[in-house]
Design a protein around this motif. Structure first.
Motif, mmCIF file in Angstrom:
data_model
loop_
_atom_site.group_PDB
_atom_site.id
_atom_site.type_symbol
_atom_site.label_atom_id
_atom_site.label_comp_id
_atom_site.label_asym_id
_atom_site.label_seq_id
_atom_site.Cartn_x
_atom_site.Cartn_y
_atom_site.Cartn_z
ATOM 1 N N GLN A 151 112.729 20.573 -36.597
ATOM 2 C CA GLN A 151 112.373 20.339 -37.993
ATOM 3 C C GLN A 151 111.506 19.089 -38.103
ATOM 4 O OE1 GLN A 151 113.134 22.416 -40.646
ATOM 5 N NE2 GLN A 151 113.727 23.748 -38.927
ATOM 6 N N PRO A 152 110.521 19.069 -38.993
ATOM 7 C CA PRO A 152 109.618 17.911 -39.073
ATOM 8 C C PRO A 152 110.316 16.663 -39.604
ATOM 9 C CG PRO A 152 109.182 19.456 -40.860
ATOM 10 C CD PRO A 152 110.141 20.145 -39.938
ATOM 11 N N PHE A 153 109.836 15.538 -39.144
ATOM 12 C CA PHE A 153 110.253 14.252 -39.697
ATOM 13 C C PHE A 153 109.258 13.847 -40.775
ATOM 14 C CE2 PHE A 153 112.493 14.259 -35.700
ATOM 15 C CZ PHE A 153 113.706 13.648 -36.014
ATOM 16 N N GLN A 154 109.769 13.318 -41.883
ATOM 17 C CA GLN A 154 108.911 12.963 -43.011
ATOM 18 C C GLN A 154 108.157 11.662 -42.780
ATOM 19 O OE1 GLN A 154 112.432 13.094 -45.242
ATOM 20 N NE2 GLN A 154 111.900 14.931 -46.386
ATOM 21 N N ALA A 155 108.669 10.810 -41.891
ATOM 22 C CA ALA A 155 107.990 9.540 -41.623
ATOM 23 C C ALA A 155 108.431 9.002 -40.281
ATOM 24 C CB ALA A 155 108.283 8.523 -42.729
ATOM 25 N N PHE A 156 107.541 8.300 -39.632
ATOM 26 C CA PHE A 156 107.820 7.495 -38.450
ATOM 27 C C PHE A 156 107.284 6.101 -38.720
ATOM 28 C CE2 PHE A 156 108.417 11.434 -36.191
ATOM 29 C CZ PHE A 156 109.180 11.126 -35.075
ATOM 30 N N SER A 157 107.907 5.100 -38.124
ATOM 31 C CA SER A 157 107.336 3.762 -38.186
ATOM 32 C C SER A 157 107.918 2.915 -37.077
ATOM 33 C CB SER A 157 107.612 3.090 -39.533
ATOM 34 O OG SER A 157 106.911 1.856 -39.613
ATOM 35 N N SER A 158 107.171 1.866 -36.733
ATOM 36 C CA SER A 158 107.628 0.891 -35.748
ATOM 37 C C SER A 158 107.448 -0.493 -36.339
ATOM 38 C CB SER A 158 106.830 1.017 -34.450
ATOM 39 O OG SER A 158 107.190 0.006 -33.538
ATOM 40 N N ASP A 159 108.454 -1.358 -36.208
ATOM 41 C CA ASP A 159 108.284 -2.720 -36.706
ATOM 42 C C ASP A 159 107.707 -3.604 -35.600
ATOM 43 O OD1 ASP A 159 110.379 -3.509 -35.045
ATOM 44 O OD2 ASP A 159 111.851 -3.556 -36.659
ATOM 45 N N ASP A 160 107.457 -4.867 -35.914
ATOM 46 C CA ASP A 160 106.769 -5.745 -34.975
ATOM 47 C C ASP A 160 107.599 -6.078 -33.747
ATOM 48 O OD1 ASP A 160 104.478 -5.801 -36.472
ATOM 49 O OD2 ASP A 160 105.007 -7.609 -37.579
ATOM 50 N N SER A 161 108.894 -5.859 -33.799
ATOM 51 C CA SER A 161 109.734 -6.112 -32.632
ATOM 52 C C SER A 161 109.778 -4.903 -31.700
ATOM 53 C CB SER A 161 111.152 -6.484 -33.069
ATOM 54 O OG SER A 161 111.786 -5.370 -33.659
ATOM 55 N N GLY A 162 109.132 -3.797 -32.106
ATOM 56 C CA GLY A 162 109.099 -2.613 -31.262
ATOM 57 C C GLY A 162 110.146 -1.568 -31.596
ATOM 58 N N PHE B 199 105.193 2.008 -42.812
ATOM 59 C CA PHE B 199 104.361 1.242 -41.884
ATOM 60 C C PHE B 199 104.841 -0.201 -41.873
ATOM 61 C CE2 PHE B 199 102.228 0.792 -45.973
ATOM 62 C CZ PHE B 199 101.846 -0.544 -46.005
ATOM 63 N N SER B 200 104.404 -0.944 -40.851
ATOM 64 C CA SER B 200 104.844 -2.323 -40.667
ATOM 65 C C SER B 200 103.642 -3.247 -40.644
ATOM 66 C CB SER B 200 105.619 -2.447 -39.355
ATOM 67 O OG SER B 200 106.019 -3.779 -39.124
ATOM 68 N N TRP B 201 103.833 -4.459 -41.188
ATOM 69 C CA TRP B 201 102.785 -5.483 -41.140
ATOM 70 C C TRP B 201 103.413 -6.852 -41.380
ATOM 71 C CZ3 TRP B 201 99.929 -8.222 -45.290
ATOM 72 C CH2 TRP B 201 98.857 -8.958 -44.787
ATOM 73 N N GLU B 202 103.066 -7.809 -40.528
ATOM 74 C CA GLU B 202 103.519 -9.194 -40.650
ATOM 75 C C GLU B 202 105.033 -9.286 -40.847
ATOM 76 O OE1 GLU B 202 101.140 -11.256 -43.607
ATOM 77 O OE2 GLU B 202 99.819 -11.969 -41.994
ATOM 78 N N ASP B 203 105.769 -8.644 -39.946
ATOM 79 C CA ASP B 203 107.234 -8.688 -39.969
ATOM 80 C C ASP B 203 107.828 -8.151 -41.260
ATOM 81 O OD1 ASP B 203 107.600 -9.759 -37.382
ATOM 82 O OD2 ASP B 203 107.068 -11.740 -38.127
ATOM 83 N N LYS B 204 107.128 -7.233 -41.887
ATOM 84 C CA LYS B 204 107.652 -6.548 -43.064
ATOM 85 C C LYS B 204 107.482 -5.056 -42.869
ATOM 86 C CE LYS B 204 106.594 -10.263 -46.374
ATOM 87 N NZ LYS B 204 105.853 -11.134 -45.445
ATOM 88 N N LEU B 205 108.463 -4.302 -43.350
ATOM 89 C CA LEU B 205 108.439 -2.852 -43.261
ATOM 90 C C LEU B 205 108.237 -2.287 -44.665
ATOM 91 C CD1 LEU B 205 108.727 -0.576 -41.153
ATOM 92 C CD2 LEU B 205 111.144 -0.469 -41.746
ATOM 93 N N TYR B 206 107.207 -1.471 -44.836
ATOM 94 C CA TYR B 206 106.875 -0.852 -46.109
ATOM 95 C C TYR B 206 107.394 0.582 -46.087
ATOM 96 C CZ TYR B 206 103.523 -4.708 -46.857
ATOM 97 O OH TYR B 206 102.935 -5.942 -47.020
ATOM 98 N N LEU B 207 108.245 0.922 -47.032
ATOM 99 C CA LEU B 207 108.824 2.262 -47.118
ATOM 100 C C LEU B 207 108.346 2.902 -48.409
ATOM 101 C CD1 LEU B 207 112.429 1.425 -45.888
ATOM 102 C CD2 LEU B 207 110.536 2.369 -44.565
ATOM 103 N N ILE B 208 107.606 4.007 -48.277
ATOM 104 C CA ILE B 208 106.987 4.676 -49.419
ATOM 105 C C ILE B 208 107.818 5.893 -49.797
ATOM 106 C CG2 ILE B 208 104.927 5.907 -50.202
ATOM 107 C CD1 ILE B 208 103.331 4.178 -48.181
#
Length: 451
Positions: free
Chosen positions: A252-263, A303-312
């Protein structure tokens, strides 16, 4: 996968306790009359030691027996470690990439001696005196656990004996005693997913590996409700509503993937998420608010940027700081239109430590310079895909996900220049170590993966 995640995310979200891991190789189906099940779930002294092995399976030691995984059958300790005769005083796994000789070794302590196993084989010359490997550390330990540099100042081993807690610097060999009255008398200890647990008999508490502090008002808790499947236990936690082991392999598809700055990599589906980078620590899923407090519903892109995670989520975006605890940034959620200049997206990604955000809407890709986001997104550029479910950029390249598959591009430039989709690869097989999408051939818990 079993359902413990839901209980922990709900009733215990403030404590960040554990989600379940998949079953071991045994069936573990037992009944109330099953002597193996009764012994594992007995209201006695708990376990002698608990640790993860080198491939991510949780090990529970009691007497001359070991249980591998959440609801596996009992095995004799010497069936896996023939040179060792139980019981185990303490056990730990060392994950230390800088020291190849000890990396992913499992250490079993008994009396004044320690046995070191690499890939299930006893290392040459062992057993050693504990004093020879860890100067100043006494024998007859009660518990031991490794603290990773991300959680402690250095690669550290914590040893417990009665009320004493000893901190051993693996690099310098310096031993220090800690005054941690709240974490005294641990019969077993465990690190799992950056959290540290002290078992006191059949009950457990979570503690800070730097200060020894225990979250107030939540502990101790009964391990049989969280670490093992026992008849009549955990019904209030909704064991019947959990995430099945095969779900990660369902295709089944995943609606989102993301990686933070720590990996750390996250995969989102249906109001829950998996930690993709933590295969070696078992498979597990949580509801969103287990990590991101007050977050409900489903994540459409991240998505991640500058040690912050953006969840839409739909037309809204919420930002969480990626430090300990994932604290929500004040003033969020807020409209996505105000934040990024778009009303909604199918997928979003940034590459590691990059200010360039890419938003995918249908069959077009738009660029946003996060340092100048007030200017809004750039012009739409064609995507080689008519639609994607989610996207992720890592050091390996840009991954675009659709249905059970993903398409890998070595760079953003390669993606933008593509006139057709890259070759499809199986998401379940590559990201979740499943033998095939659909889950029927999913390997047992603890499949090896990158260190």
């Amino acid at each position: 996968m079993l359902a413990l995640a839901l209980c922990l995310a709900g009733a215990l979200a403030l404590a960040h306790p554990l989600a379940t891991q998949p079953a071991g190789s045994g069936s573990g189906s037992g009944t109330n009359e099953d002597p193996d099940l009764l012994r594992r779930c007995a209201d006695e002294d708990g376990f002698d030691a608990v640790t993860m092995d080198e491939s991510g399976t949780m090990l529970f030691f009691k007497g001359d027996s070991v249980w591998k995984g959440f609801d596996s059958r009992r095995e004799a300790i010497n069936a896996s470690w023939p040179e060792f005769q139980g019981p185990v005083d303490a056990a730990l796994r060392i994950h230390h990439l800088a020291k190849e000789d000890v990396h992913d070794n499992v250490y079993l302590f008994q009396g004044k001696h320690v046995w070191a196993y690499a890939h299930g084989k006893l290392r040459d010359g062992y057993p050693h005196l504990i004093e020879d490997d860890f100067k100043g550390v006494p024998g007859d330990l009660d518990a031991a656990v490794e603290c990773h540099p991300k959680e402690c100042a250095a690669e550290t081993l914590l040893f417990f004996k009665g009320s004493r807690v000893l901190s051993y610097d693996l690099k310098t060999g310096v031993l220090k005693e800690r005054m941690w009255p709240a974490v005294a008398n641990c019969s077993a200890t465990l690190r799992w997913l950056e959290r540290y647990y002290c078992f006191q008999g059949i009950r457990f508490l979570r503690f800070d590996p730097v200060t020894g502090a225990v979250p107030p008002g939540r502990y101790p808790l009964d391990a049989r409700d969280y670490f093992m499947r026992c008849p009549g236990r955990g019904e209030s936690c909704g064991h019947g509503q959990g995430v099945r082991r095969s779900d990660r392999c369902s295709g089944q598809p995943f609606q989102a993937f993301s990686s933070d700055d720590s990996g750390r990599i996250y995969a989102f589906r249906g109001g829950k998420y998996y930690r993709v980078d933590s295969k070696r620590d078992g498979w597990h899923a949580w509801t969103l608010n287990h990590t991101w407090h007050d977050l409900q519903g489903e994540v459409d892109a991240a998505f991640s940027w500058e040690d912050k995670l953006y969840l839409i989520q739909g037309s809204q975006v919420t930002i969480y700081r990626s430090g300990q605890g994932y604290n929500r940034v004040a003033g969020y959620p807020r409209p996505l239109q105000e934040e990024l200049g778009v009303a909604g997206v199918d997928a979003a990604f940034t590459c590691p430590h990059s200010k360039d955000l890419y938003l995918i809407q249908g069959n077009v890709i738009r660029h946003v310079d996060l340092l100048q986001r007030s200017k809004g997104p750039g012009p739409a550029r064609p995507s080689p895909h008519p639609h994607v479910d989610s996207a992720l950029c890592t050091a390996e390249g840009v991954h675009l996900f659709h249905g059970p598959s993903f398409h890998l591009y070595a760079s953003v430039g390669e993606l933008m220049a593509a006139t057709g989709p890259a070759a499809a690869q199986d998401t379940a097989a590559v990201f979740f170590n499943c033998t095939a999408a659909g889950g029927s051939g999913a390997p047992p818990h603890g499949s090896p993966h990158q260190g």
